[in-house]
Write a protein that holds these residues in place. Structure first.
Motif, short mmCIF file in Angstrom:
data_model
loop_
_atom_site.label_atom_id
_atom_site.label_comp_id
_atom_site.label_asym_id
_atom_site.label_seq_id
_atom_site.Cartn_x
_atom_site.Cartn_y
_atom_site.Cartn_z
N TYR A 84 0.84 -1.21 0.00
CA TYR A 84 0.00 0.00 0.00
C TYR A 84 0.88 1.26 0.00
O TYR A 84 0.61 2.21 -0.77
CB TYR A 84 -0.94 0.01 1.21
CG TYR A 84 -1.76 1.29 1.29
CD1 TYR A 84 -2.96 1.40 0.59
CD2 TYR A 84 -1.33 2.39 2.03
CE1 TYR A 84 -3.70 2.58 0.63
CE2 TYR A 84 -2.06 3.57 2.07
CZ TYR A 84 -3.24 3.66 1.37
OH TYR A 84 -3.97 4.83 1.41
N ASP A 85 1.89 1.28 0.85
CA ASP A 85 2.73 2.47 0.97
C ASP A 85 3.39 2.84 -0.37
O ASP A 85 3.46 4.01 -0.72
CB ASP A 85 3.82 2.26 2.03
CG ASP A 85 3.25 2.29 3.44
OD1 ASP A 85 2.10 2.76 3.62
OD2 ASP A 85 3.94 1.83 4.37
N HIS A 86 3.86 1.82 -1.09
CA HIS A 86 4.50 2.11 -2.38
C HIS A 86 3.50 2.64 -3.40
O HIS A 86 3.81 3.55 -4.17
CB HIS A 86 5.19 0.86 -2.93
CG HIS A 86 6.54 0.62 -2.32
ND1 HIS A 86 6.72 0.00 -1.11
CD2 HIS A 86 7.78 0.95 -2.76
CE1 HIS A 86 8.01 -0.05 -0.82
NE2 HIS A 86 8.68 0.52 -1.80
N LEU A 87 2.31 2.06 -3.40
CA LEU A 87 1.27 2.52 -4.32
C LEU A 87 0.84 3.95 -3.97
O LEU A 87 0.74 4.82 -4.84
CB LEU A 87 0.07 1.57 -4.27
CG LEU A 87 -1.14 1.94 -5.12
CD1 LEU A 87 -0.78 1.99 -6.61
CD2 LEU A 87 -2.27 0.93 -4.90
N ALA A 88 0.61 4.19 -2.69
CA ALA A 88 0.19 5.52 -2.25
C ALA A 88 1.28 6.55 -2.57
O ALA A 88 0.97 7.66 -3.02
CB ALA A 88 -0.12 5.50 -0.75
N ALA A 89 2.54 6.17 -2.39
CA ALA A 89 3.64 7.09 -2.68
C ALA A 89 3.67 7.45 -4.17
O ALA A 89 3.87 8.60 -4.54
CB ALA A 89 4.98 6.49 -2.25
N ALA A 90 3.44 6.44 -5.03
CA ALA A 90 3.43 6.68 -6.47
C ALA A 90 2.29 7.63 -6.85
O ALA A 90 2.46 8.56 -7.64
CB ALA A 90 3.30 5.35 -7.23
N LEU A 91 1.12 7.39 -6.25
CA LEU A 91 -0.04 8.23 -6.54
C LEU A 91 0.16 9.66 -6.02
O LEU A 91 -0.13 10.64 -6.71
CB LEU A 91 -1.29 7.58 -5.92
CG LEU A 91 -2.65 8.18 -6.18
CD1 LEU A 91 -2.89 8.43 -7.67
CD2 LEU A 91 -3.75 7.26 -5.63
N LYS A 92 0.71 9.76 -4.81
CA LYS A 92 0.94 11.09 -4.22
C LYS A 92 1.97 11.88 -5.02
O LYS A 92 1.86 13.09 -5.17
CB LYS A 92 1.37 10.96 -2.75
CG LYS A 92 0.22 10.60 -1.83
CD LYS A 92 0.56 10.83 -0.37
CE LYS A 92 1.27 9.64 0.22
NZ LYS A 92 1.48 9.81 1.68
N GLU A 93 2.98 11.16 -5.54
CA GLU A 93 4.00 11.83 -6.36
C GLU A 93 3.36 12.38 -7.64
O GLU A 93 3.63 13.52 -8.04
CB GLU A 93 5.13 10.84 -6.67
CG GLU A 93 6.20 11.35 -7.64
CD GLU A 93 6.97 12.58 -7.15
OE1 GLU A 93 6.83 12.96 -5.97
OE2 GLU A 93 7.69 13.18 -7.98
N GLU A 94 2.48 11.59 -8.27
CA GLU A 94 1.76 12.07 -9.46
C GLU A 94 0.92 13.29 -9.12
O GLU A 94 0.80 14.23 -9.91
CB GLU A 94 0.87 10.98 -10.05
CG GLU A 94 1.61 9.86 -10.76
CD GLU A 94 2.20 10.31 -12.11
OE1 GLU A 94 1.72 11.31 -12.67
OE2 GLU A 94 3.15 9.66 -12.57
N MET A 95 0.30 13.26 -7.94
CA MET A 95 -0.52 14.40 -7.52
C MET A 95 0.34 15.64 -7.32
O MET A 95 -0.03 16.74 -7.71
CB MET A 95 -1.28 14.05 -6.21
CG MET A 95 -2.40 13.05 -6.40
SD MET A 95 -3.03 12.36 -4.84
CE MET A 95 -3.93 13.76 -4.17
N ARG A 96 1.52 15.43 -6.74
CA ARG A 96 2.44 16.56 -6.50
C ARG A 96 2.86 17.19 -7.83
O ARG A 96 2.94 18.42 -7.96
CB ARG A 96 3.66 16.05 -5.74
CG ARG A 96 4.52 17.13 -5.11
CD ARG A 96 5.80 16.56 -4.48
NE ARG A 96 6.66 15.90 -5.46
CZ ARG A 96 7.47 16.53 -6.30
NH1 ARG A 96 7.55 17.84 -6.29
NH2 ARG A 96 8.21 15.85 -7.16
N LEU A 97 3.10 16.34 -8.83
CA LEU A 97 3.53 16.85 -10.14
C LEU A 97 2.45 17.68 -10.82
O LEU A 97 2.75 18.49 -11.70
CB LEU A 97 3.94 15.68 -11.05
CG LEU A 97 5.20 14.91 -10.65
CD1 LEU A 97 5.40 13.69 -11.52
CD2 LEU A 97 6.43 15.82 -10.70
N LEU A 98 1.21 17.47 -10.42
CA LEU A 98 0.10 18.22 -11.04
C LEU A 98 -0.13 19.58 -10.39
O LEU A 98 -0.88 20.39 -10.90
CB LEU A 98 -1.19 17.41 -10.98
CG LEU A 98 -1.28 16.14 -11.84
CD1 LEU A 98 -2.60 15.43 -11.61
CD2 LEU A 98 -1.11 16.47 -13.32
N THR A 99 0.49 19.79 -9.21
CA THR A 99 0.21 21.05 -8.50
C THR A 99 1.26 22.12 -8.83
O THR A 99 2.34 21.81 -9.28
CB THR A 99 0.20 20.87 -6.96
OG1 THR A 99 1.44 20.31 -6.54
CG2 THR A 99 -0.95 19.98 -6.56
#
Ligand code: HEM
Length: 154
Positions: A139-154
């Motif tokens: 879960y942590d790795h998946l969440a980190a990947a998703l959060k990183e994508e979110m960061r790139l959009l901001t």
């Protein structure tokens, strides 16, 4: 310790045992999320805009199933490649959806706790610290990947 065949098997085996009751497991997972963080219910448009009771809402189940199956895929990726990437085609869209909905880090922690609690209650006979650690890490790795994508959009 590295994420190997044993860790992947702990995730996949318990998910296979839970799948037959997937609808029930999905519902319990979300009820647990809202128990820990009631305000999280407001993030979901299909809950805001609907009078359908929680346990009858097909979209709630669909989100829960997405989380479970994607964490399983994440476990397989970790074993094979040692890292997790959300599929190219879906990752930007997925990140955008969560960003727009107002999902923040705190919510990822809530969902993590709810996920582990739900698995523990769904397969108590299989549950052990190693299983908890394997699901947690996938879960942590998946969440980190998703959060990183979110960061790139901001
Ligand atoms: C939408 C997966 C974490 C809230 C979605 C969708 C997927 C998904 C595939 C698209 C449509 C759907 O299936 O409903 C995931 C995964 C997560 C995760 C894999 C964890 C790694 C979270 C968290 C929250 C959240 C922590 C907040 C508590 C939402 C919301 C939507 C959504 C609000 C939009 C639903 C709507 O209003 O239509 N998620 N999600 N998700 N997710 Fe997640």
């Amino acid at each position: 310790i590295a994420f190997g065949e044993q860790q992947e098997a702990l995730v996949v085996r318990s998910w296979n045992a839970m799948r037959k009751d997937a609808a029930d497991v999905a519902l319990k997972f979300f009820l647990r999320v809202f128990e820990i963080q009631p305000s999280a219910a407001r993030l979901f448009s299909f809950l805001r805009d609907s009078n359908v009771p929680l346990d009858k809402n097909p979209k709630l189940k669909s989100h829960a199933m997405s989380v479970f199956t994607m964490v399983c895929e994440s476990a397989t990726q970790l074993r094979k490649k040692g890292k997790v990437s959300v599929r190219e085609t879906t990752s930007k869209k997925l990140a955008g959806t969560h960003l727009k909905a107002g999902v923040i880090d705190k919510h990822f922690e809530v969902v993590r706790s709810a996920l582990l609690d739900t698995i523990k209650h769904a397969v108590p006979e299989m549950w052990c610290p190693e299983m908890s650690a394997a699901w947690g890490e996938a879960y942590d790795h998946l969440a980190a990947a998703l959060k990183e994508e979110m960061r790139l959009l901001t």
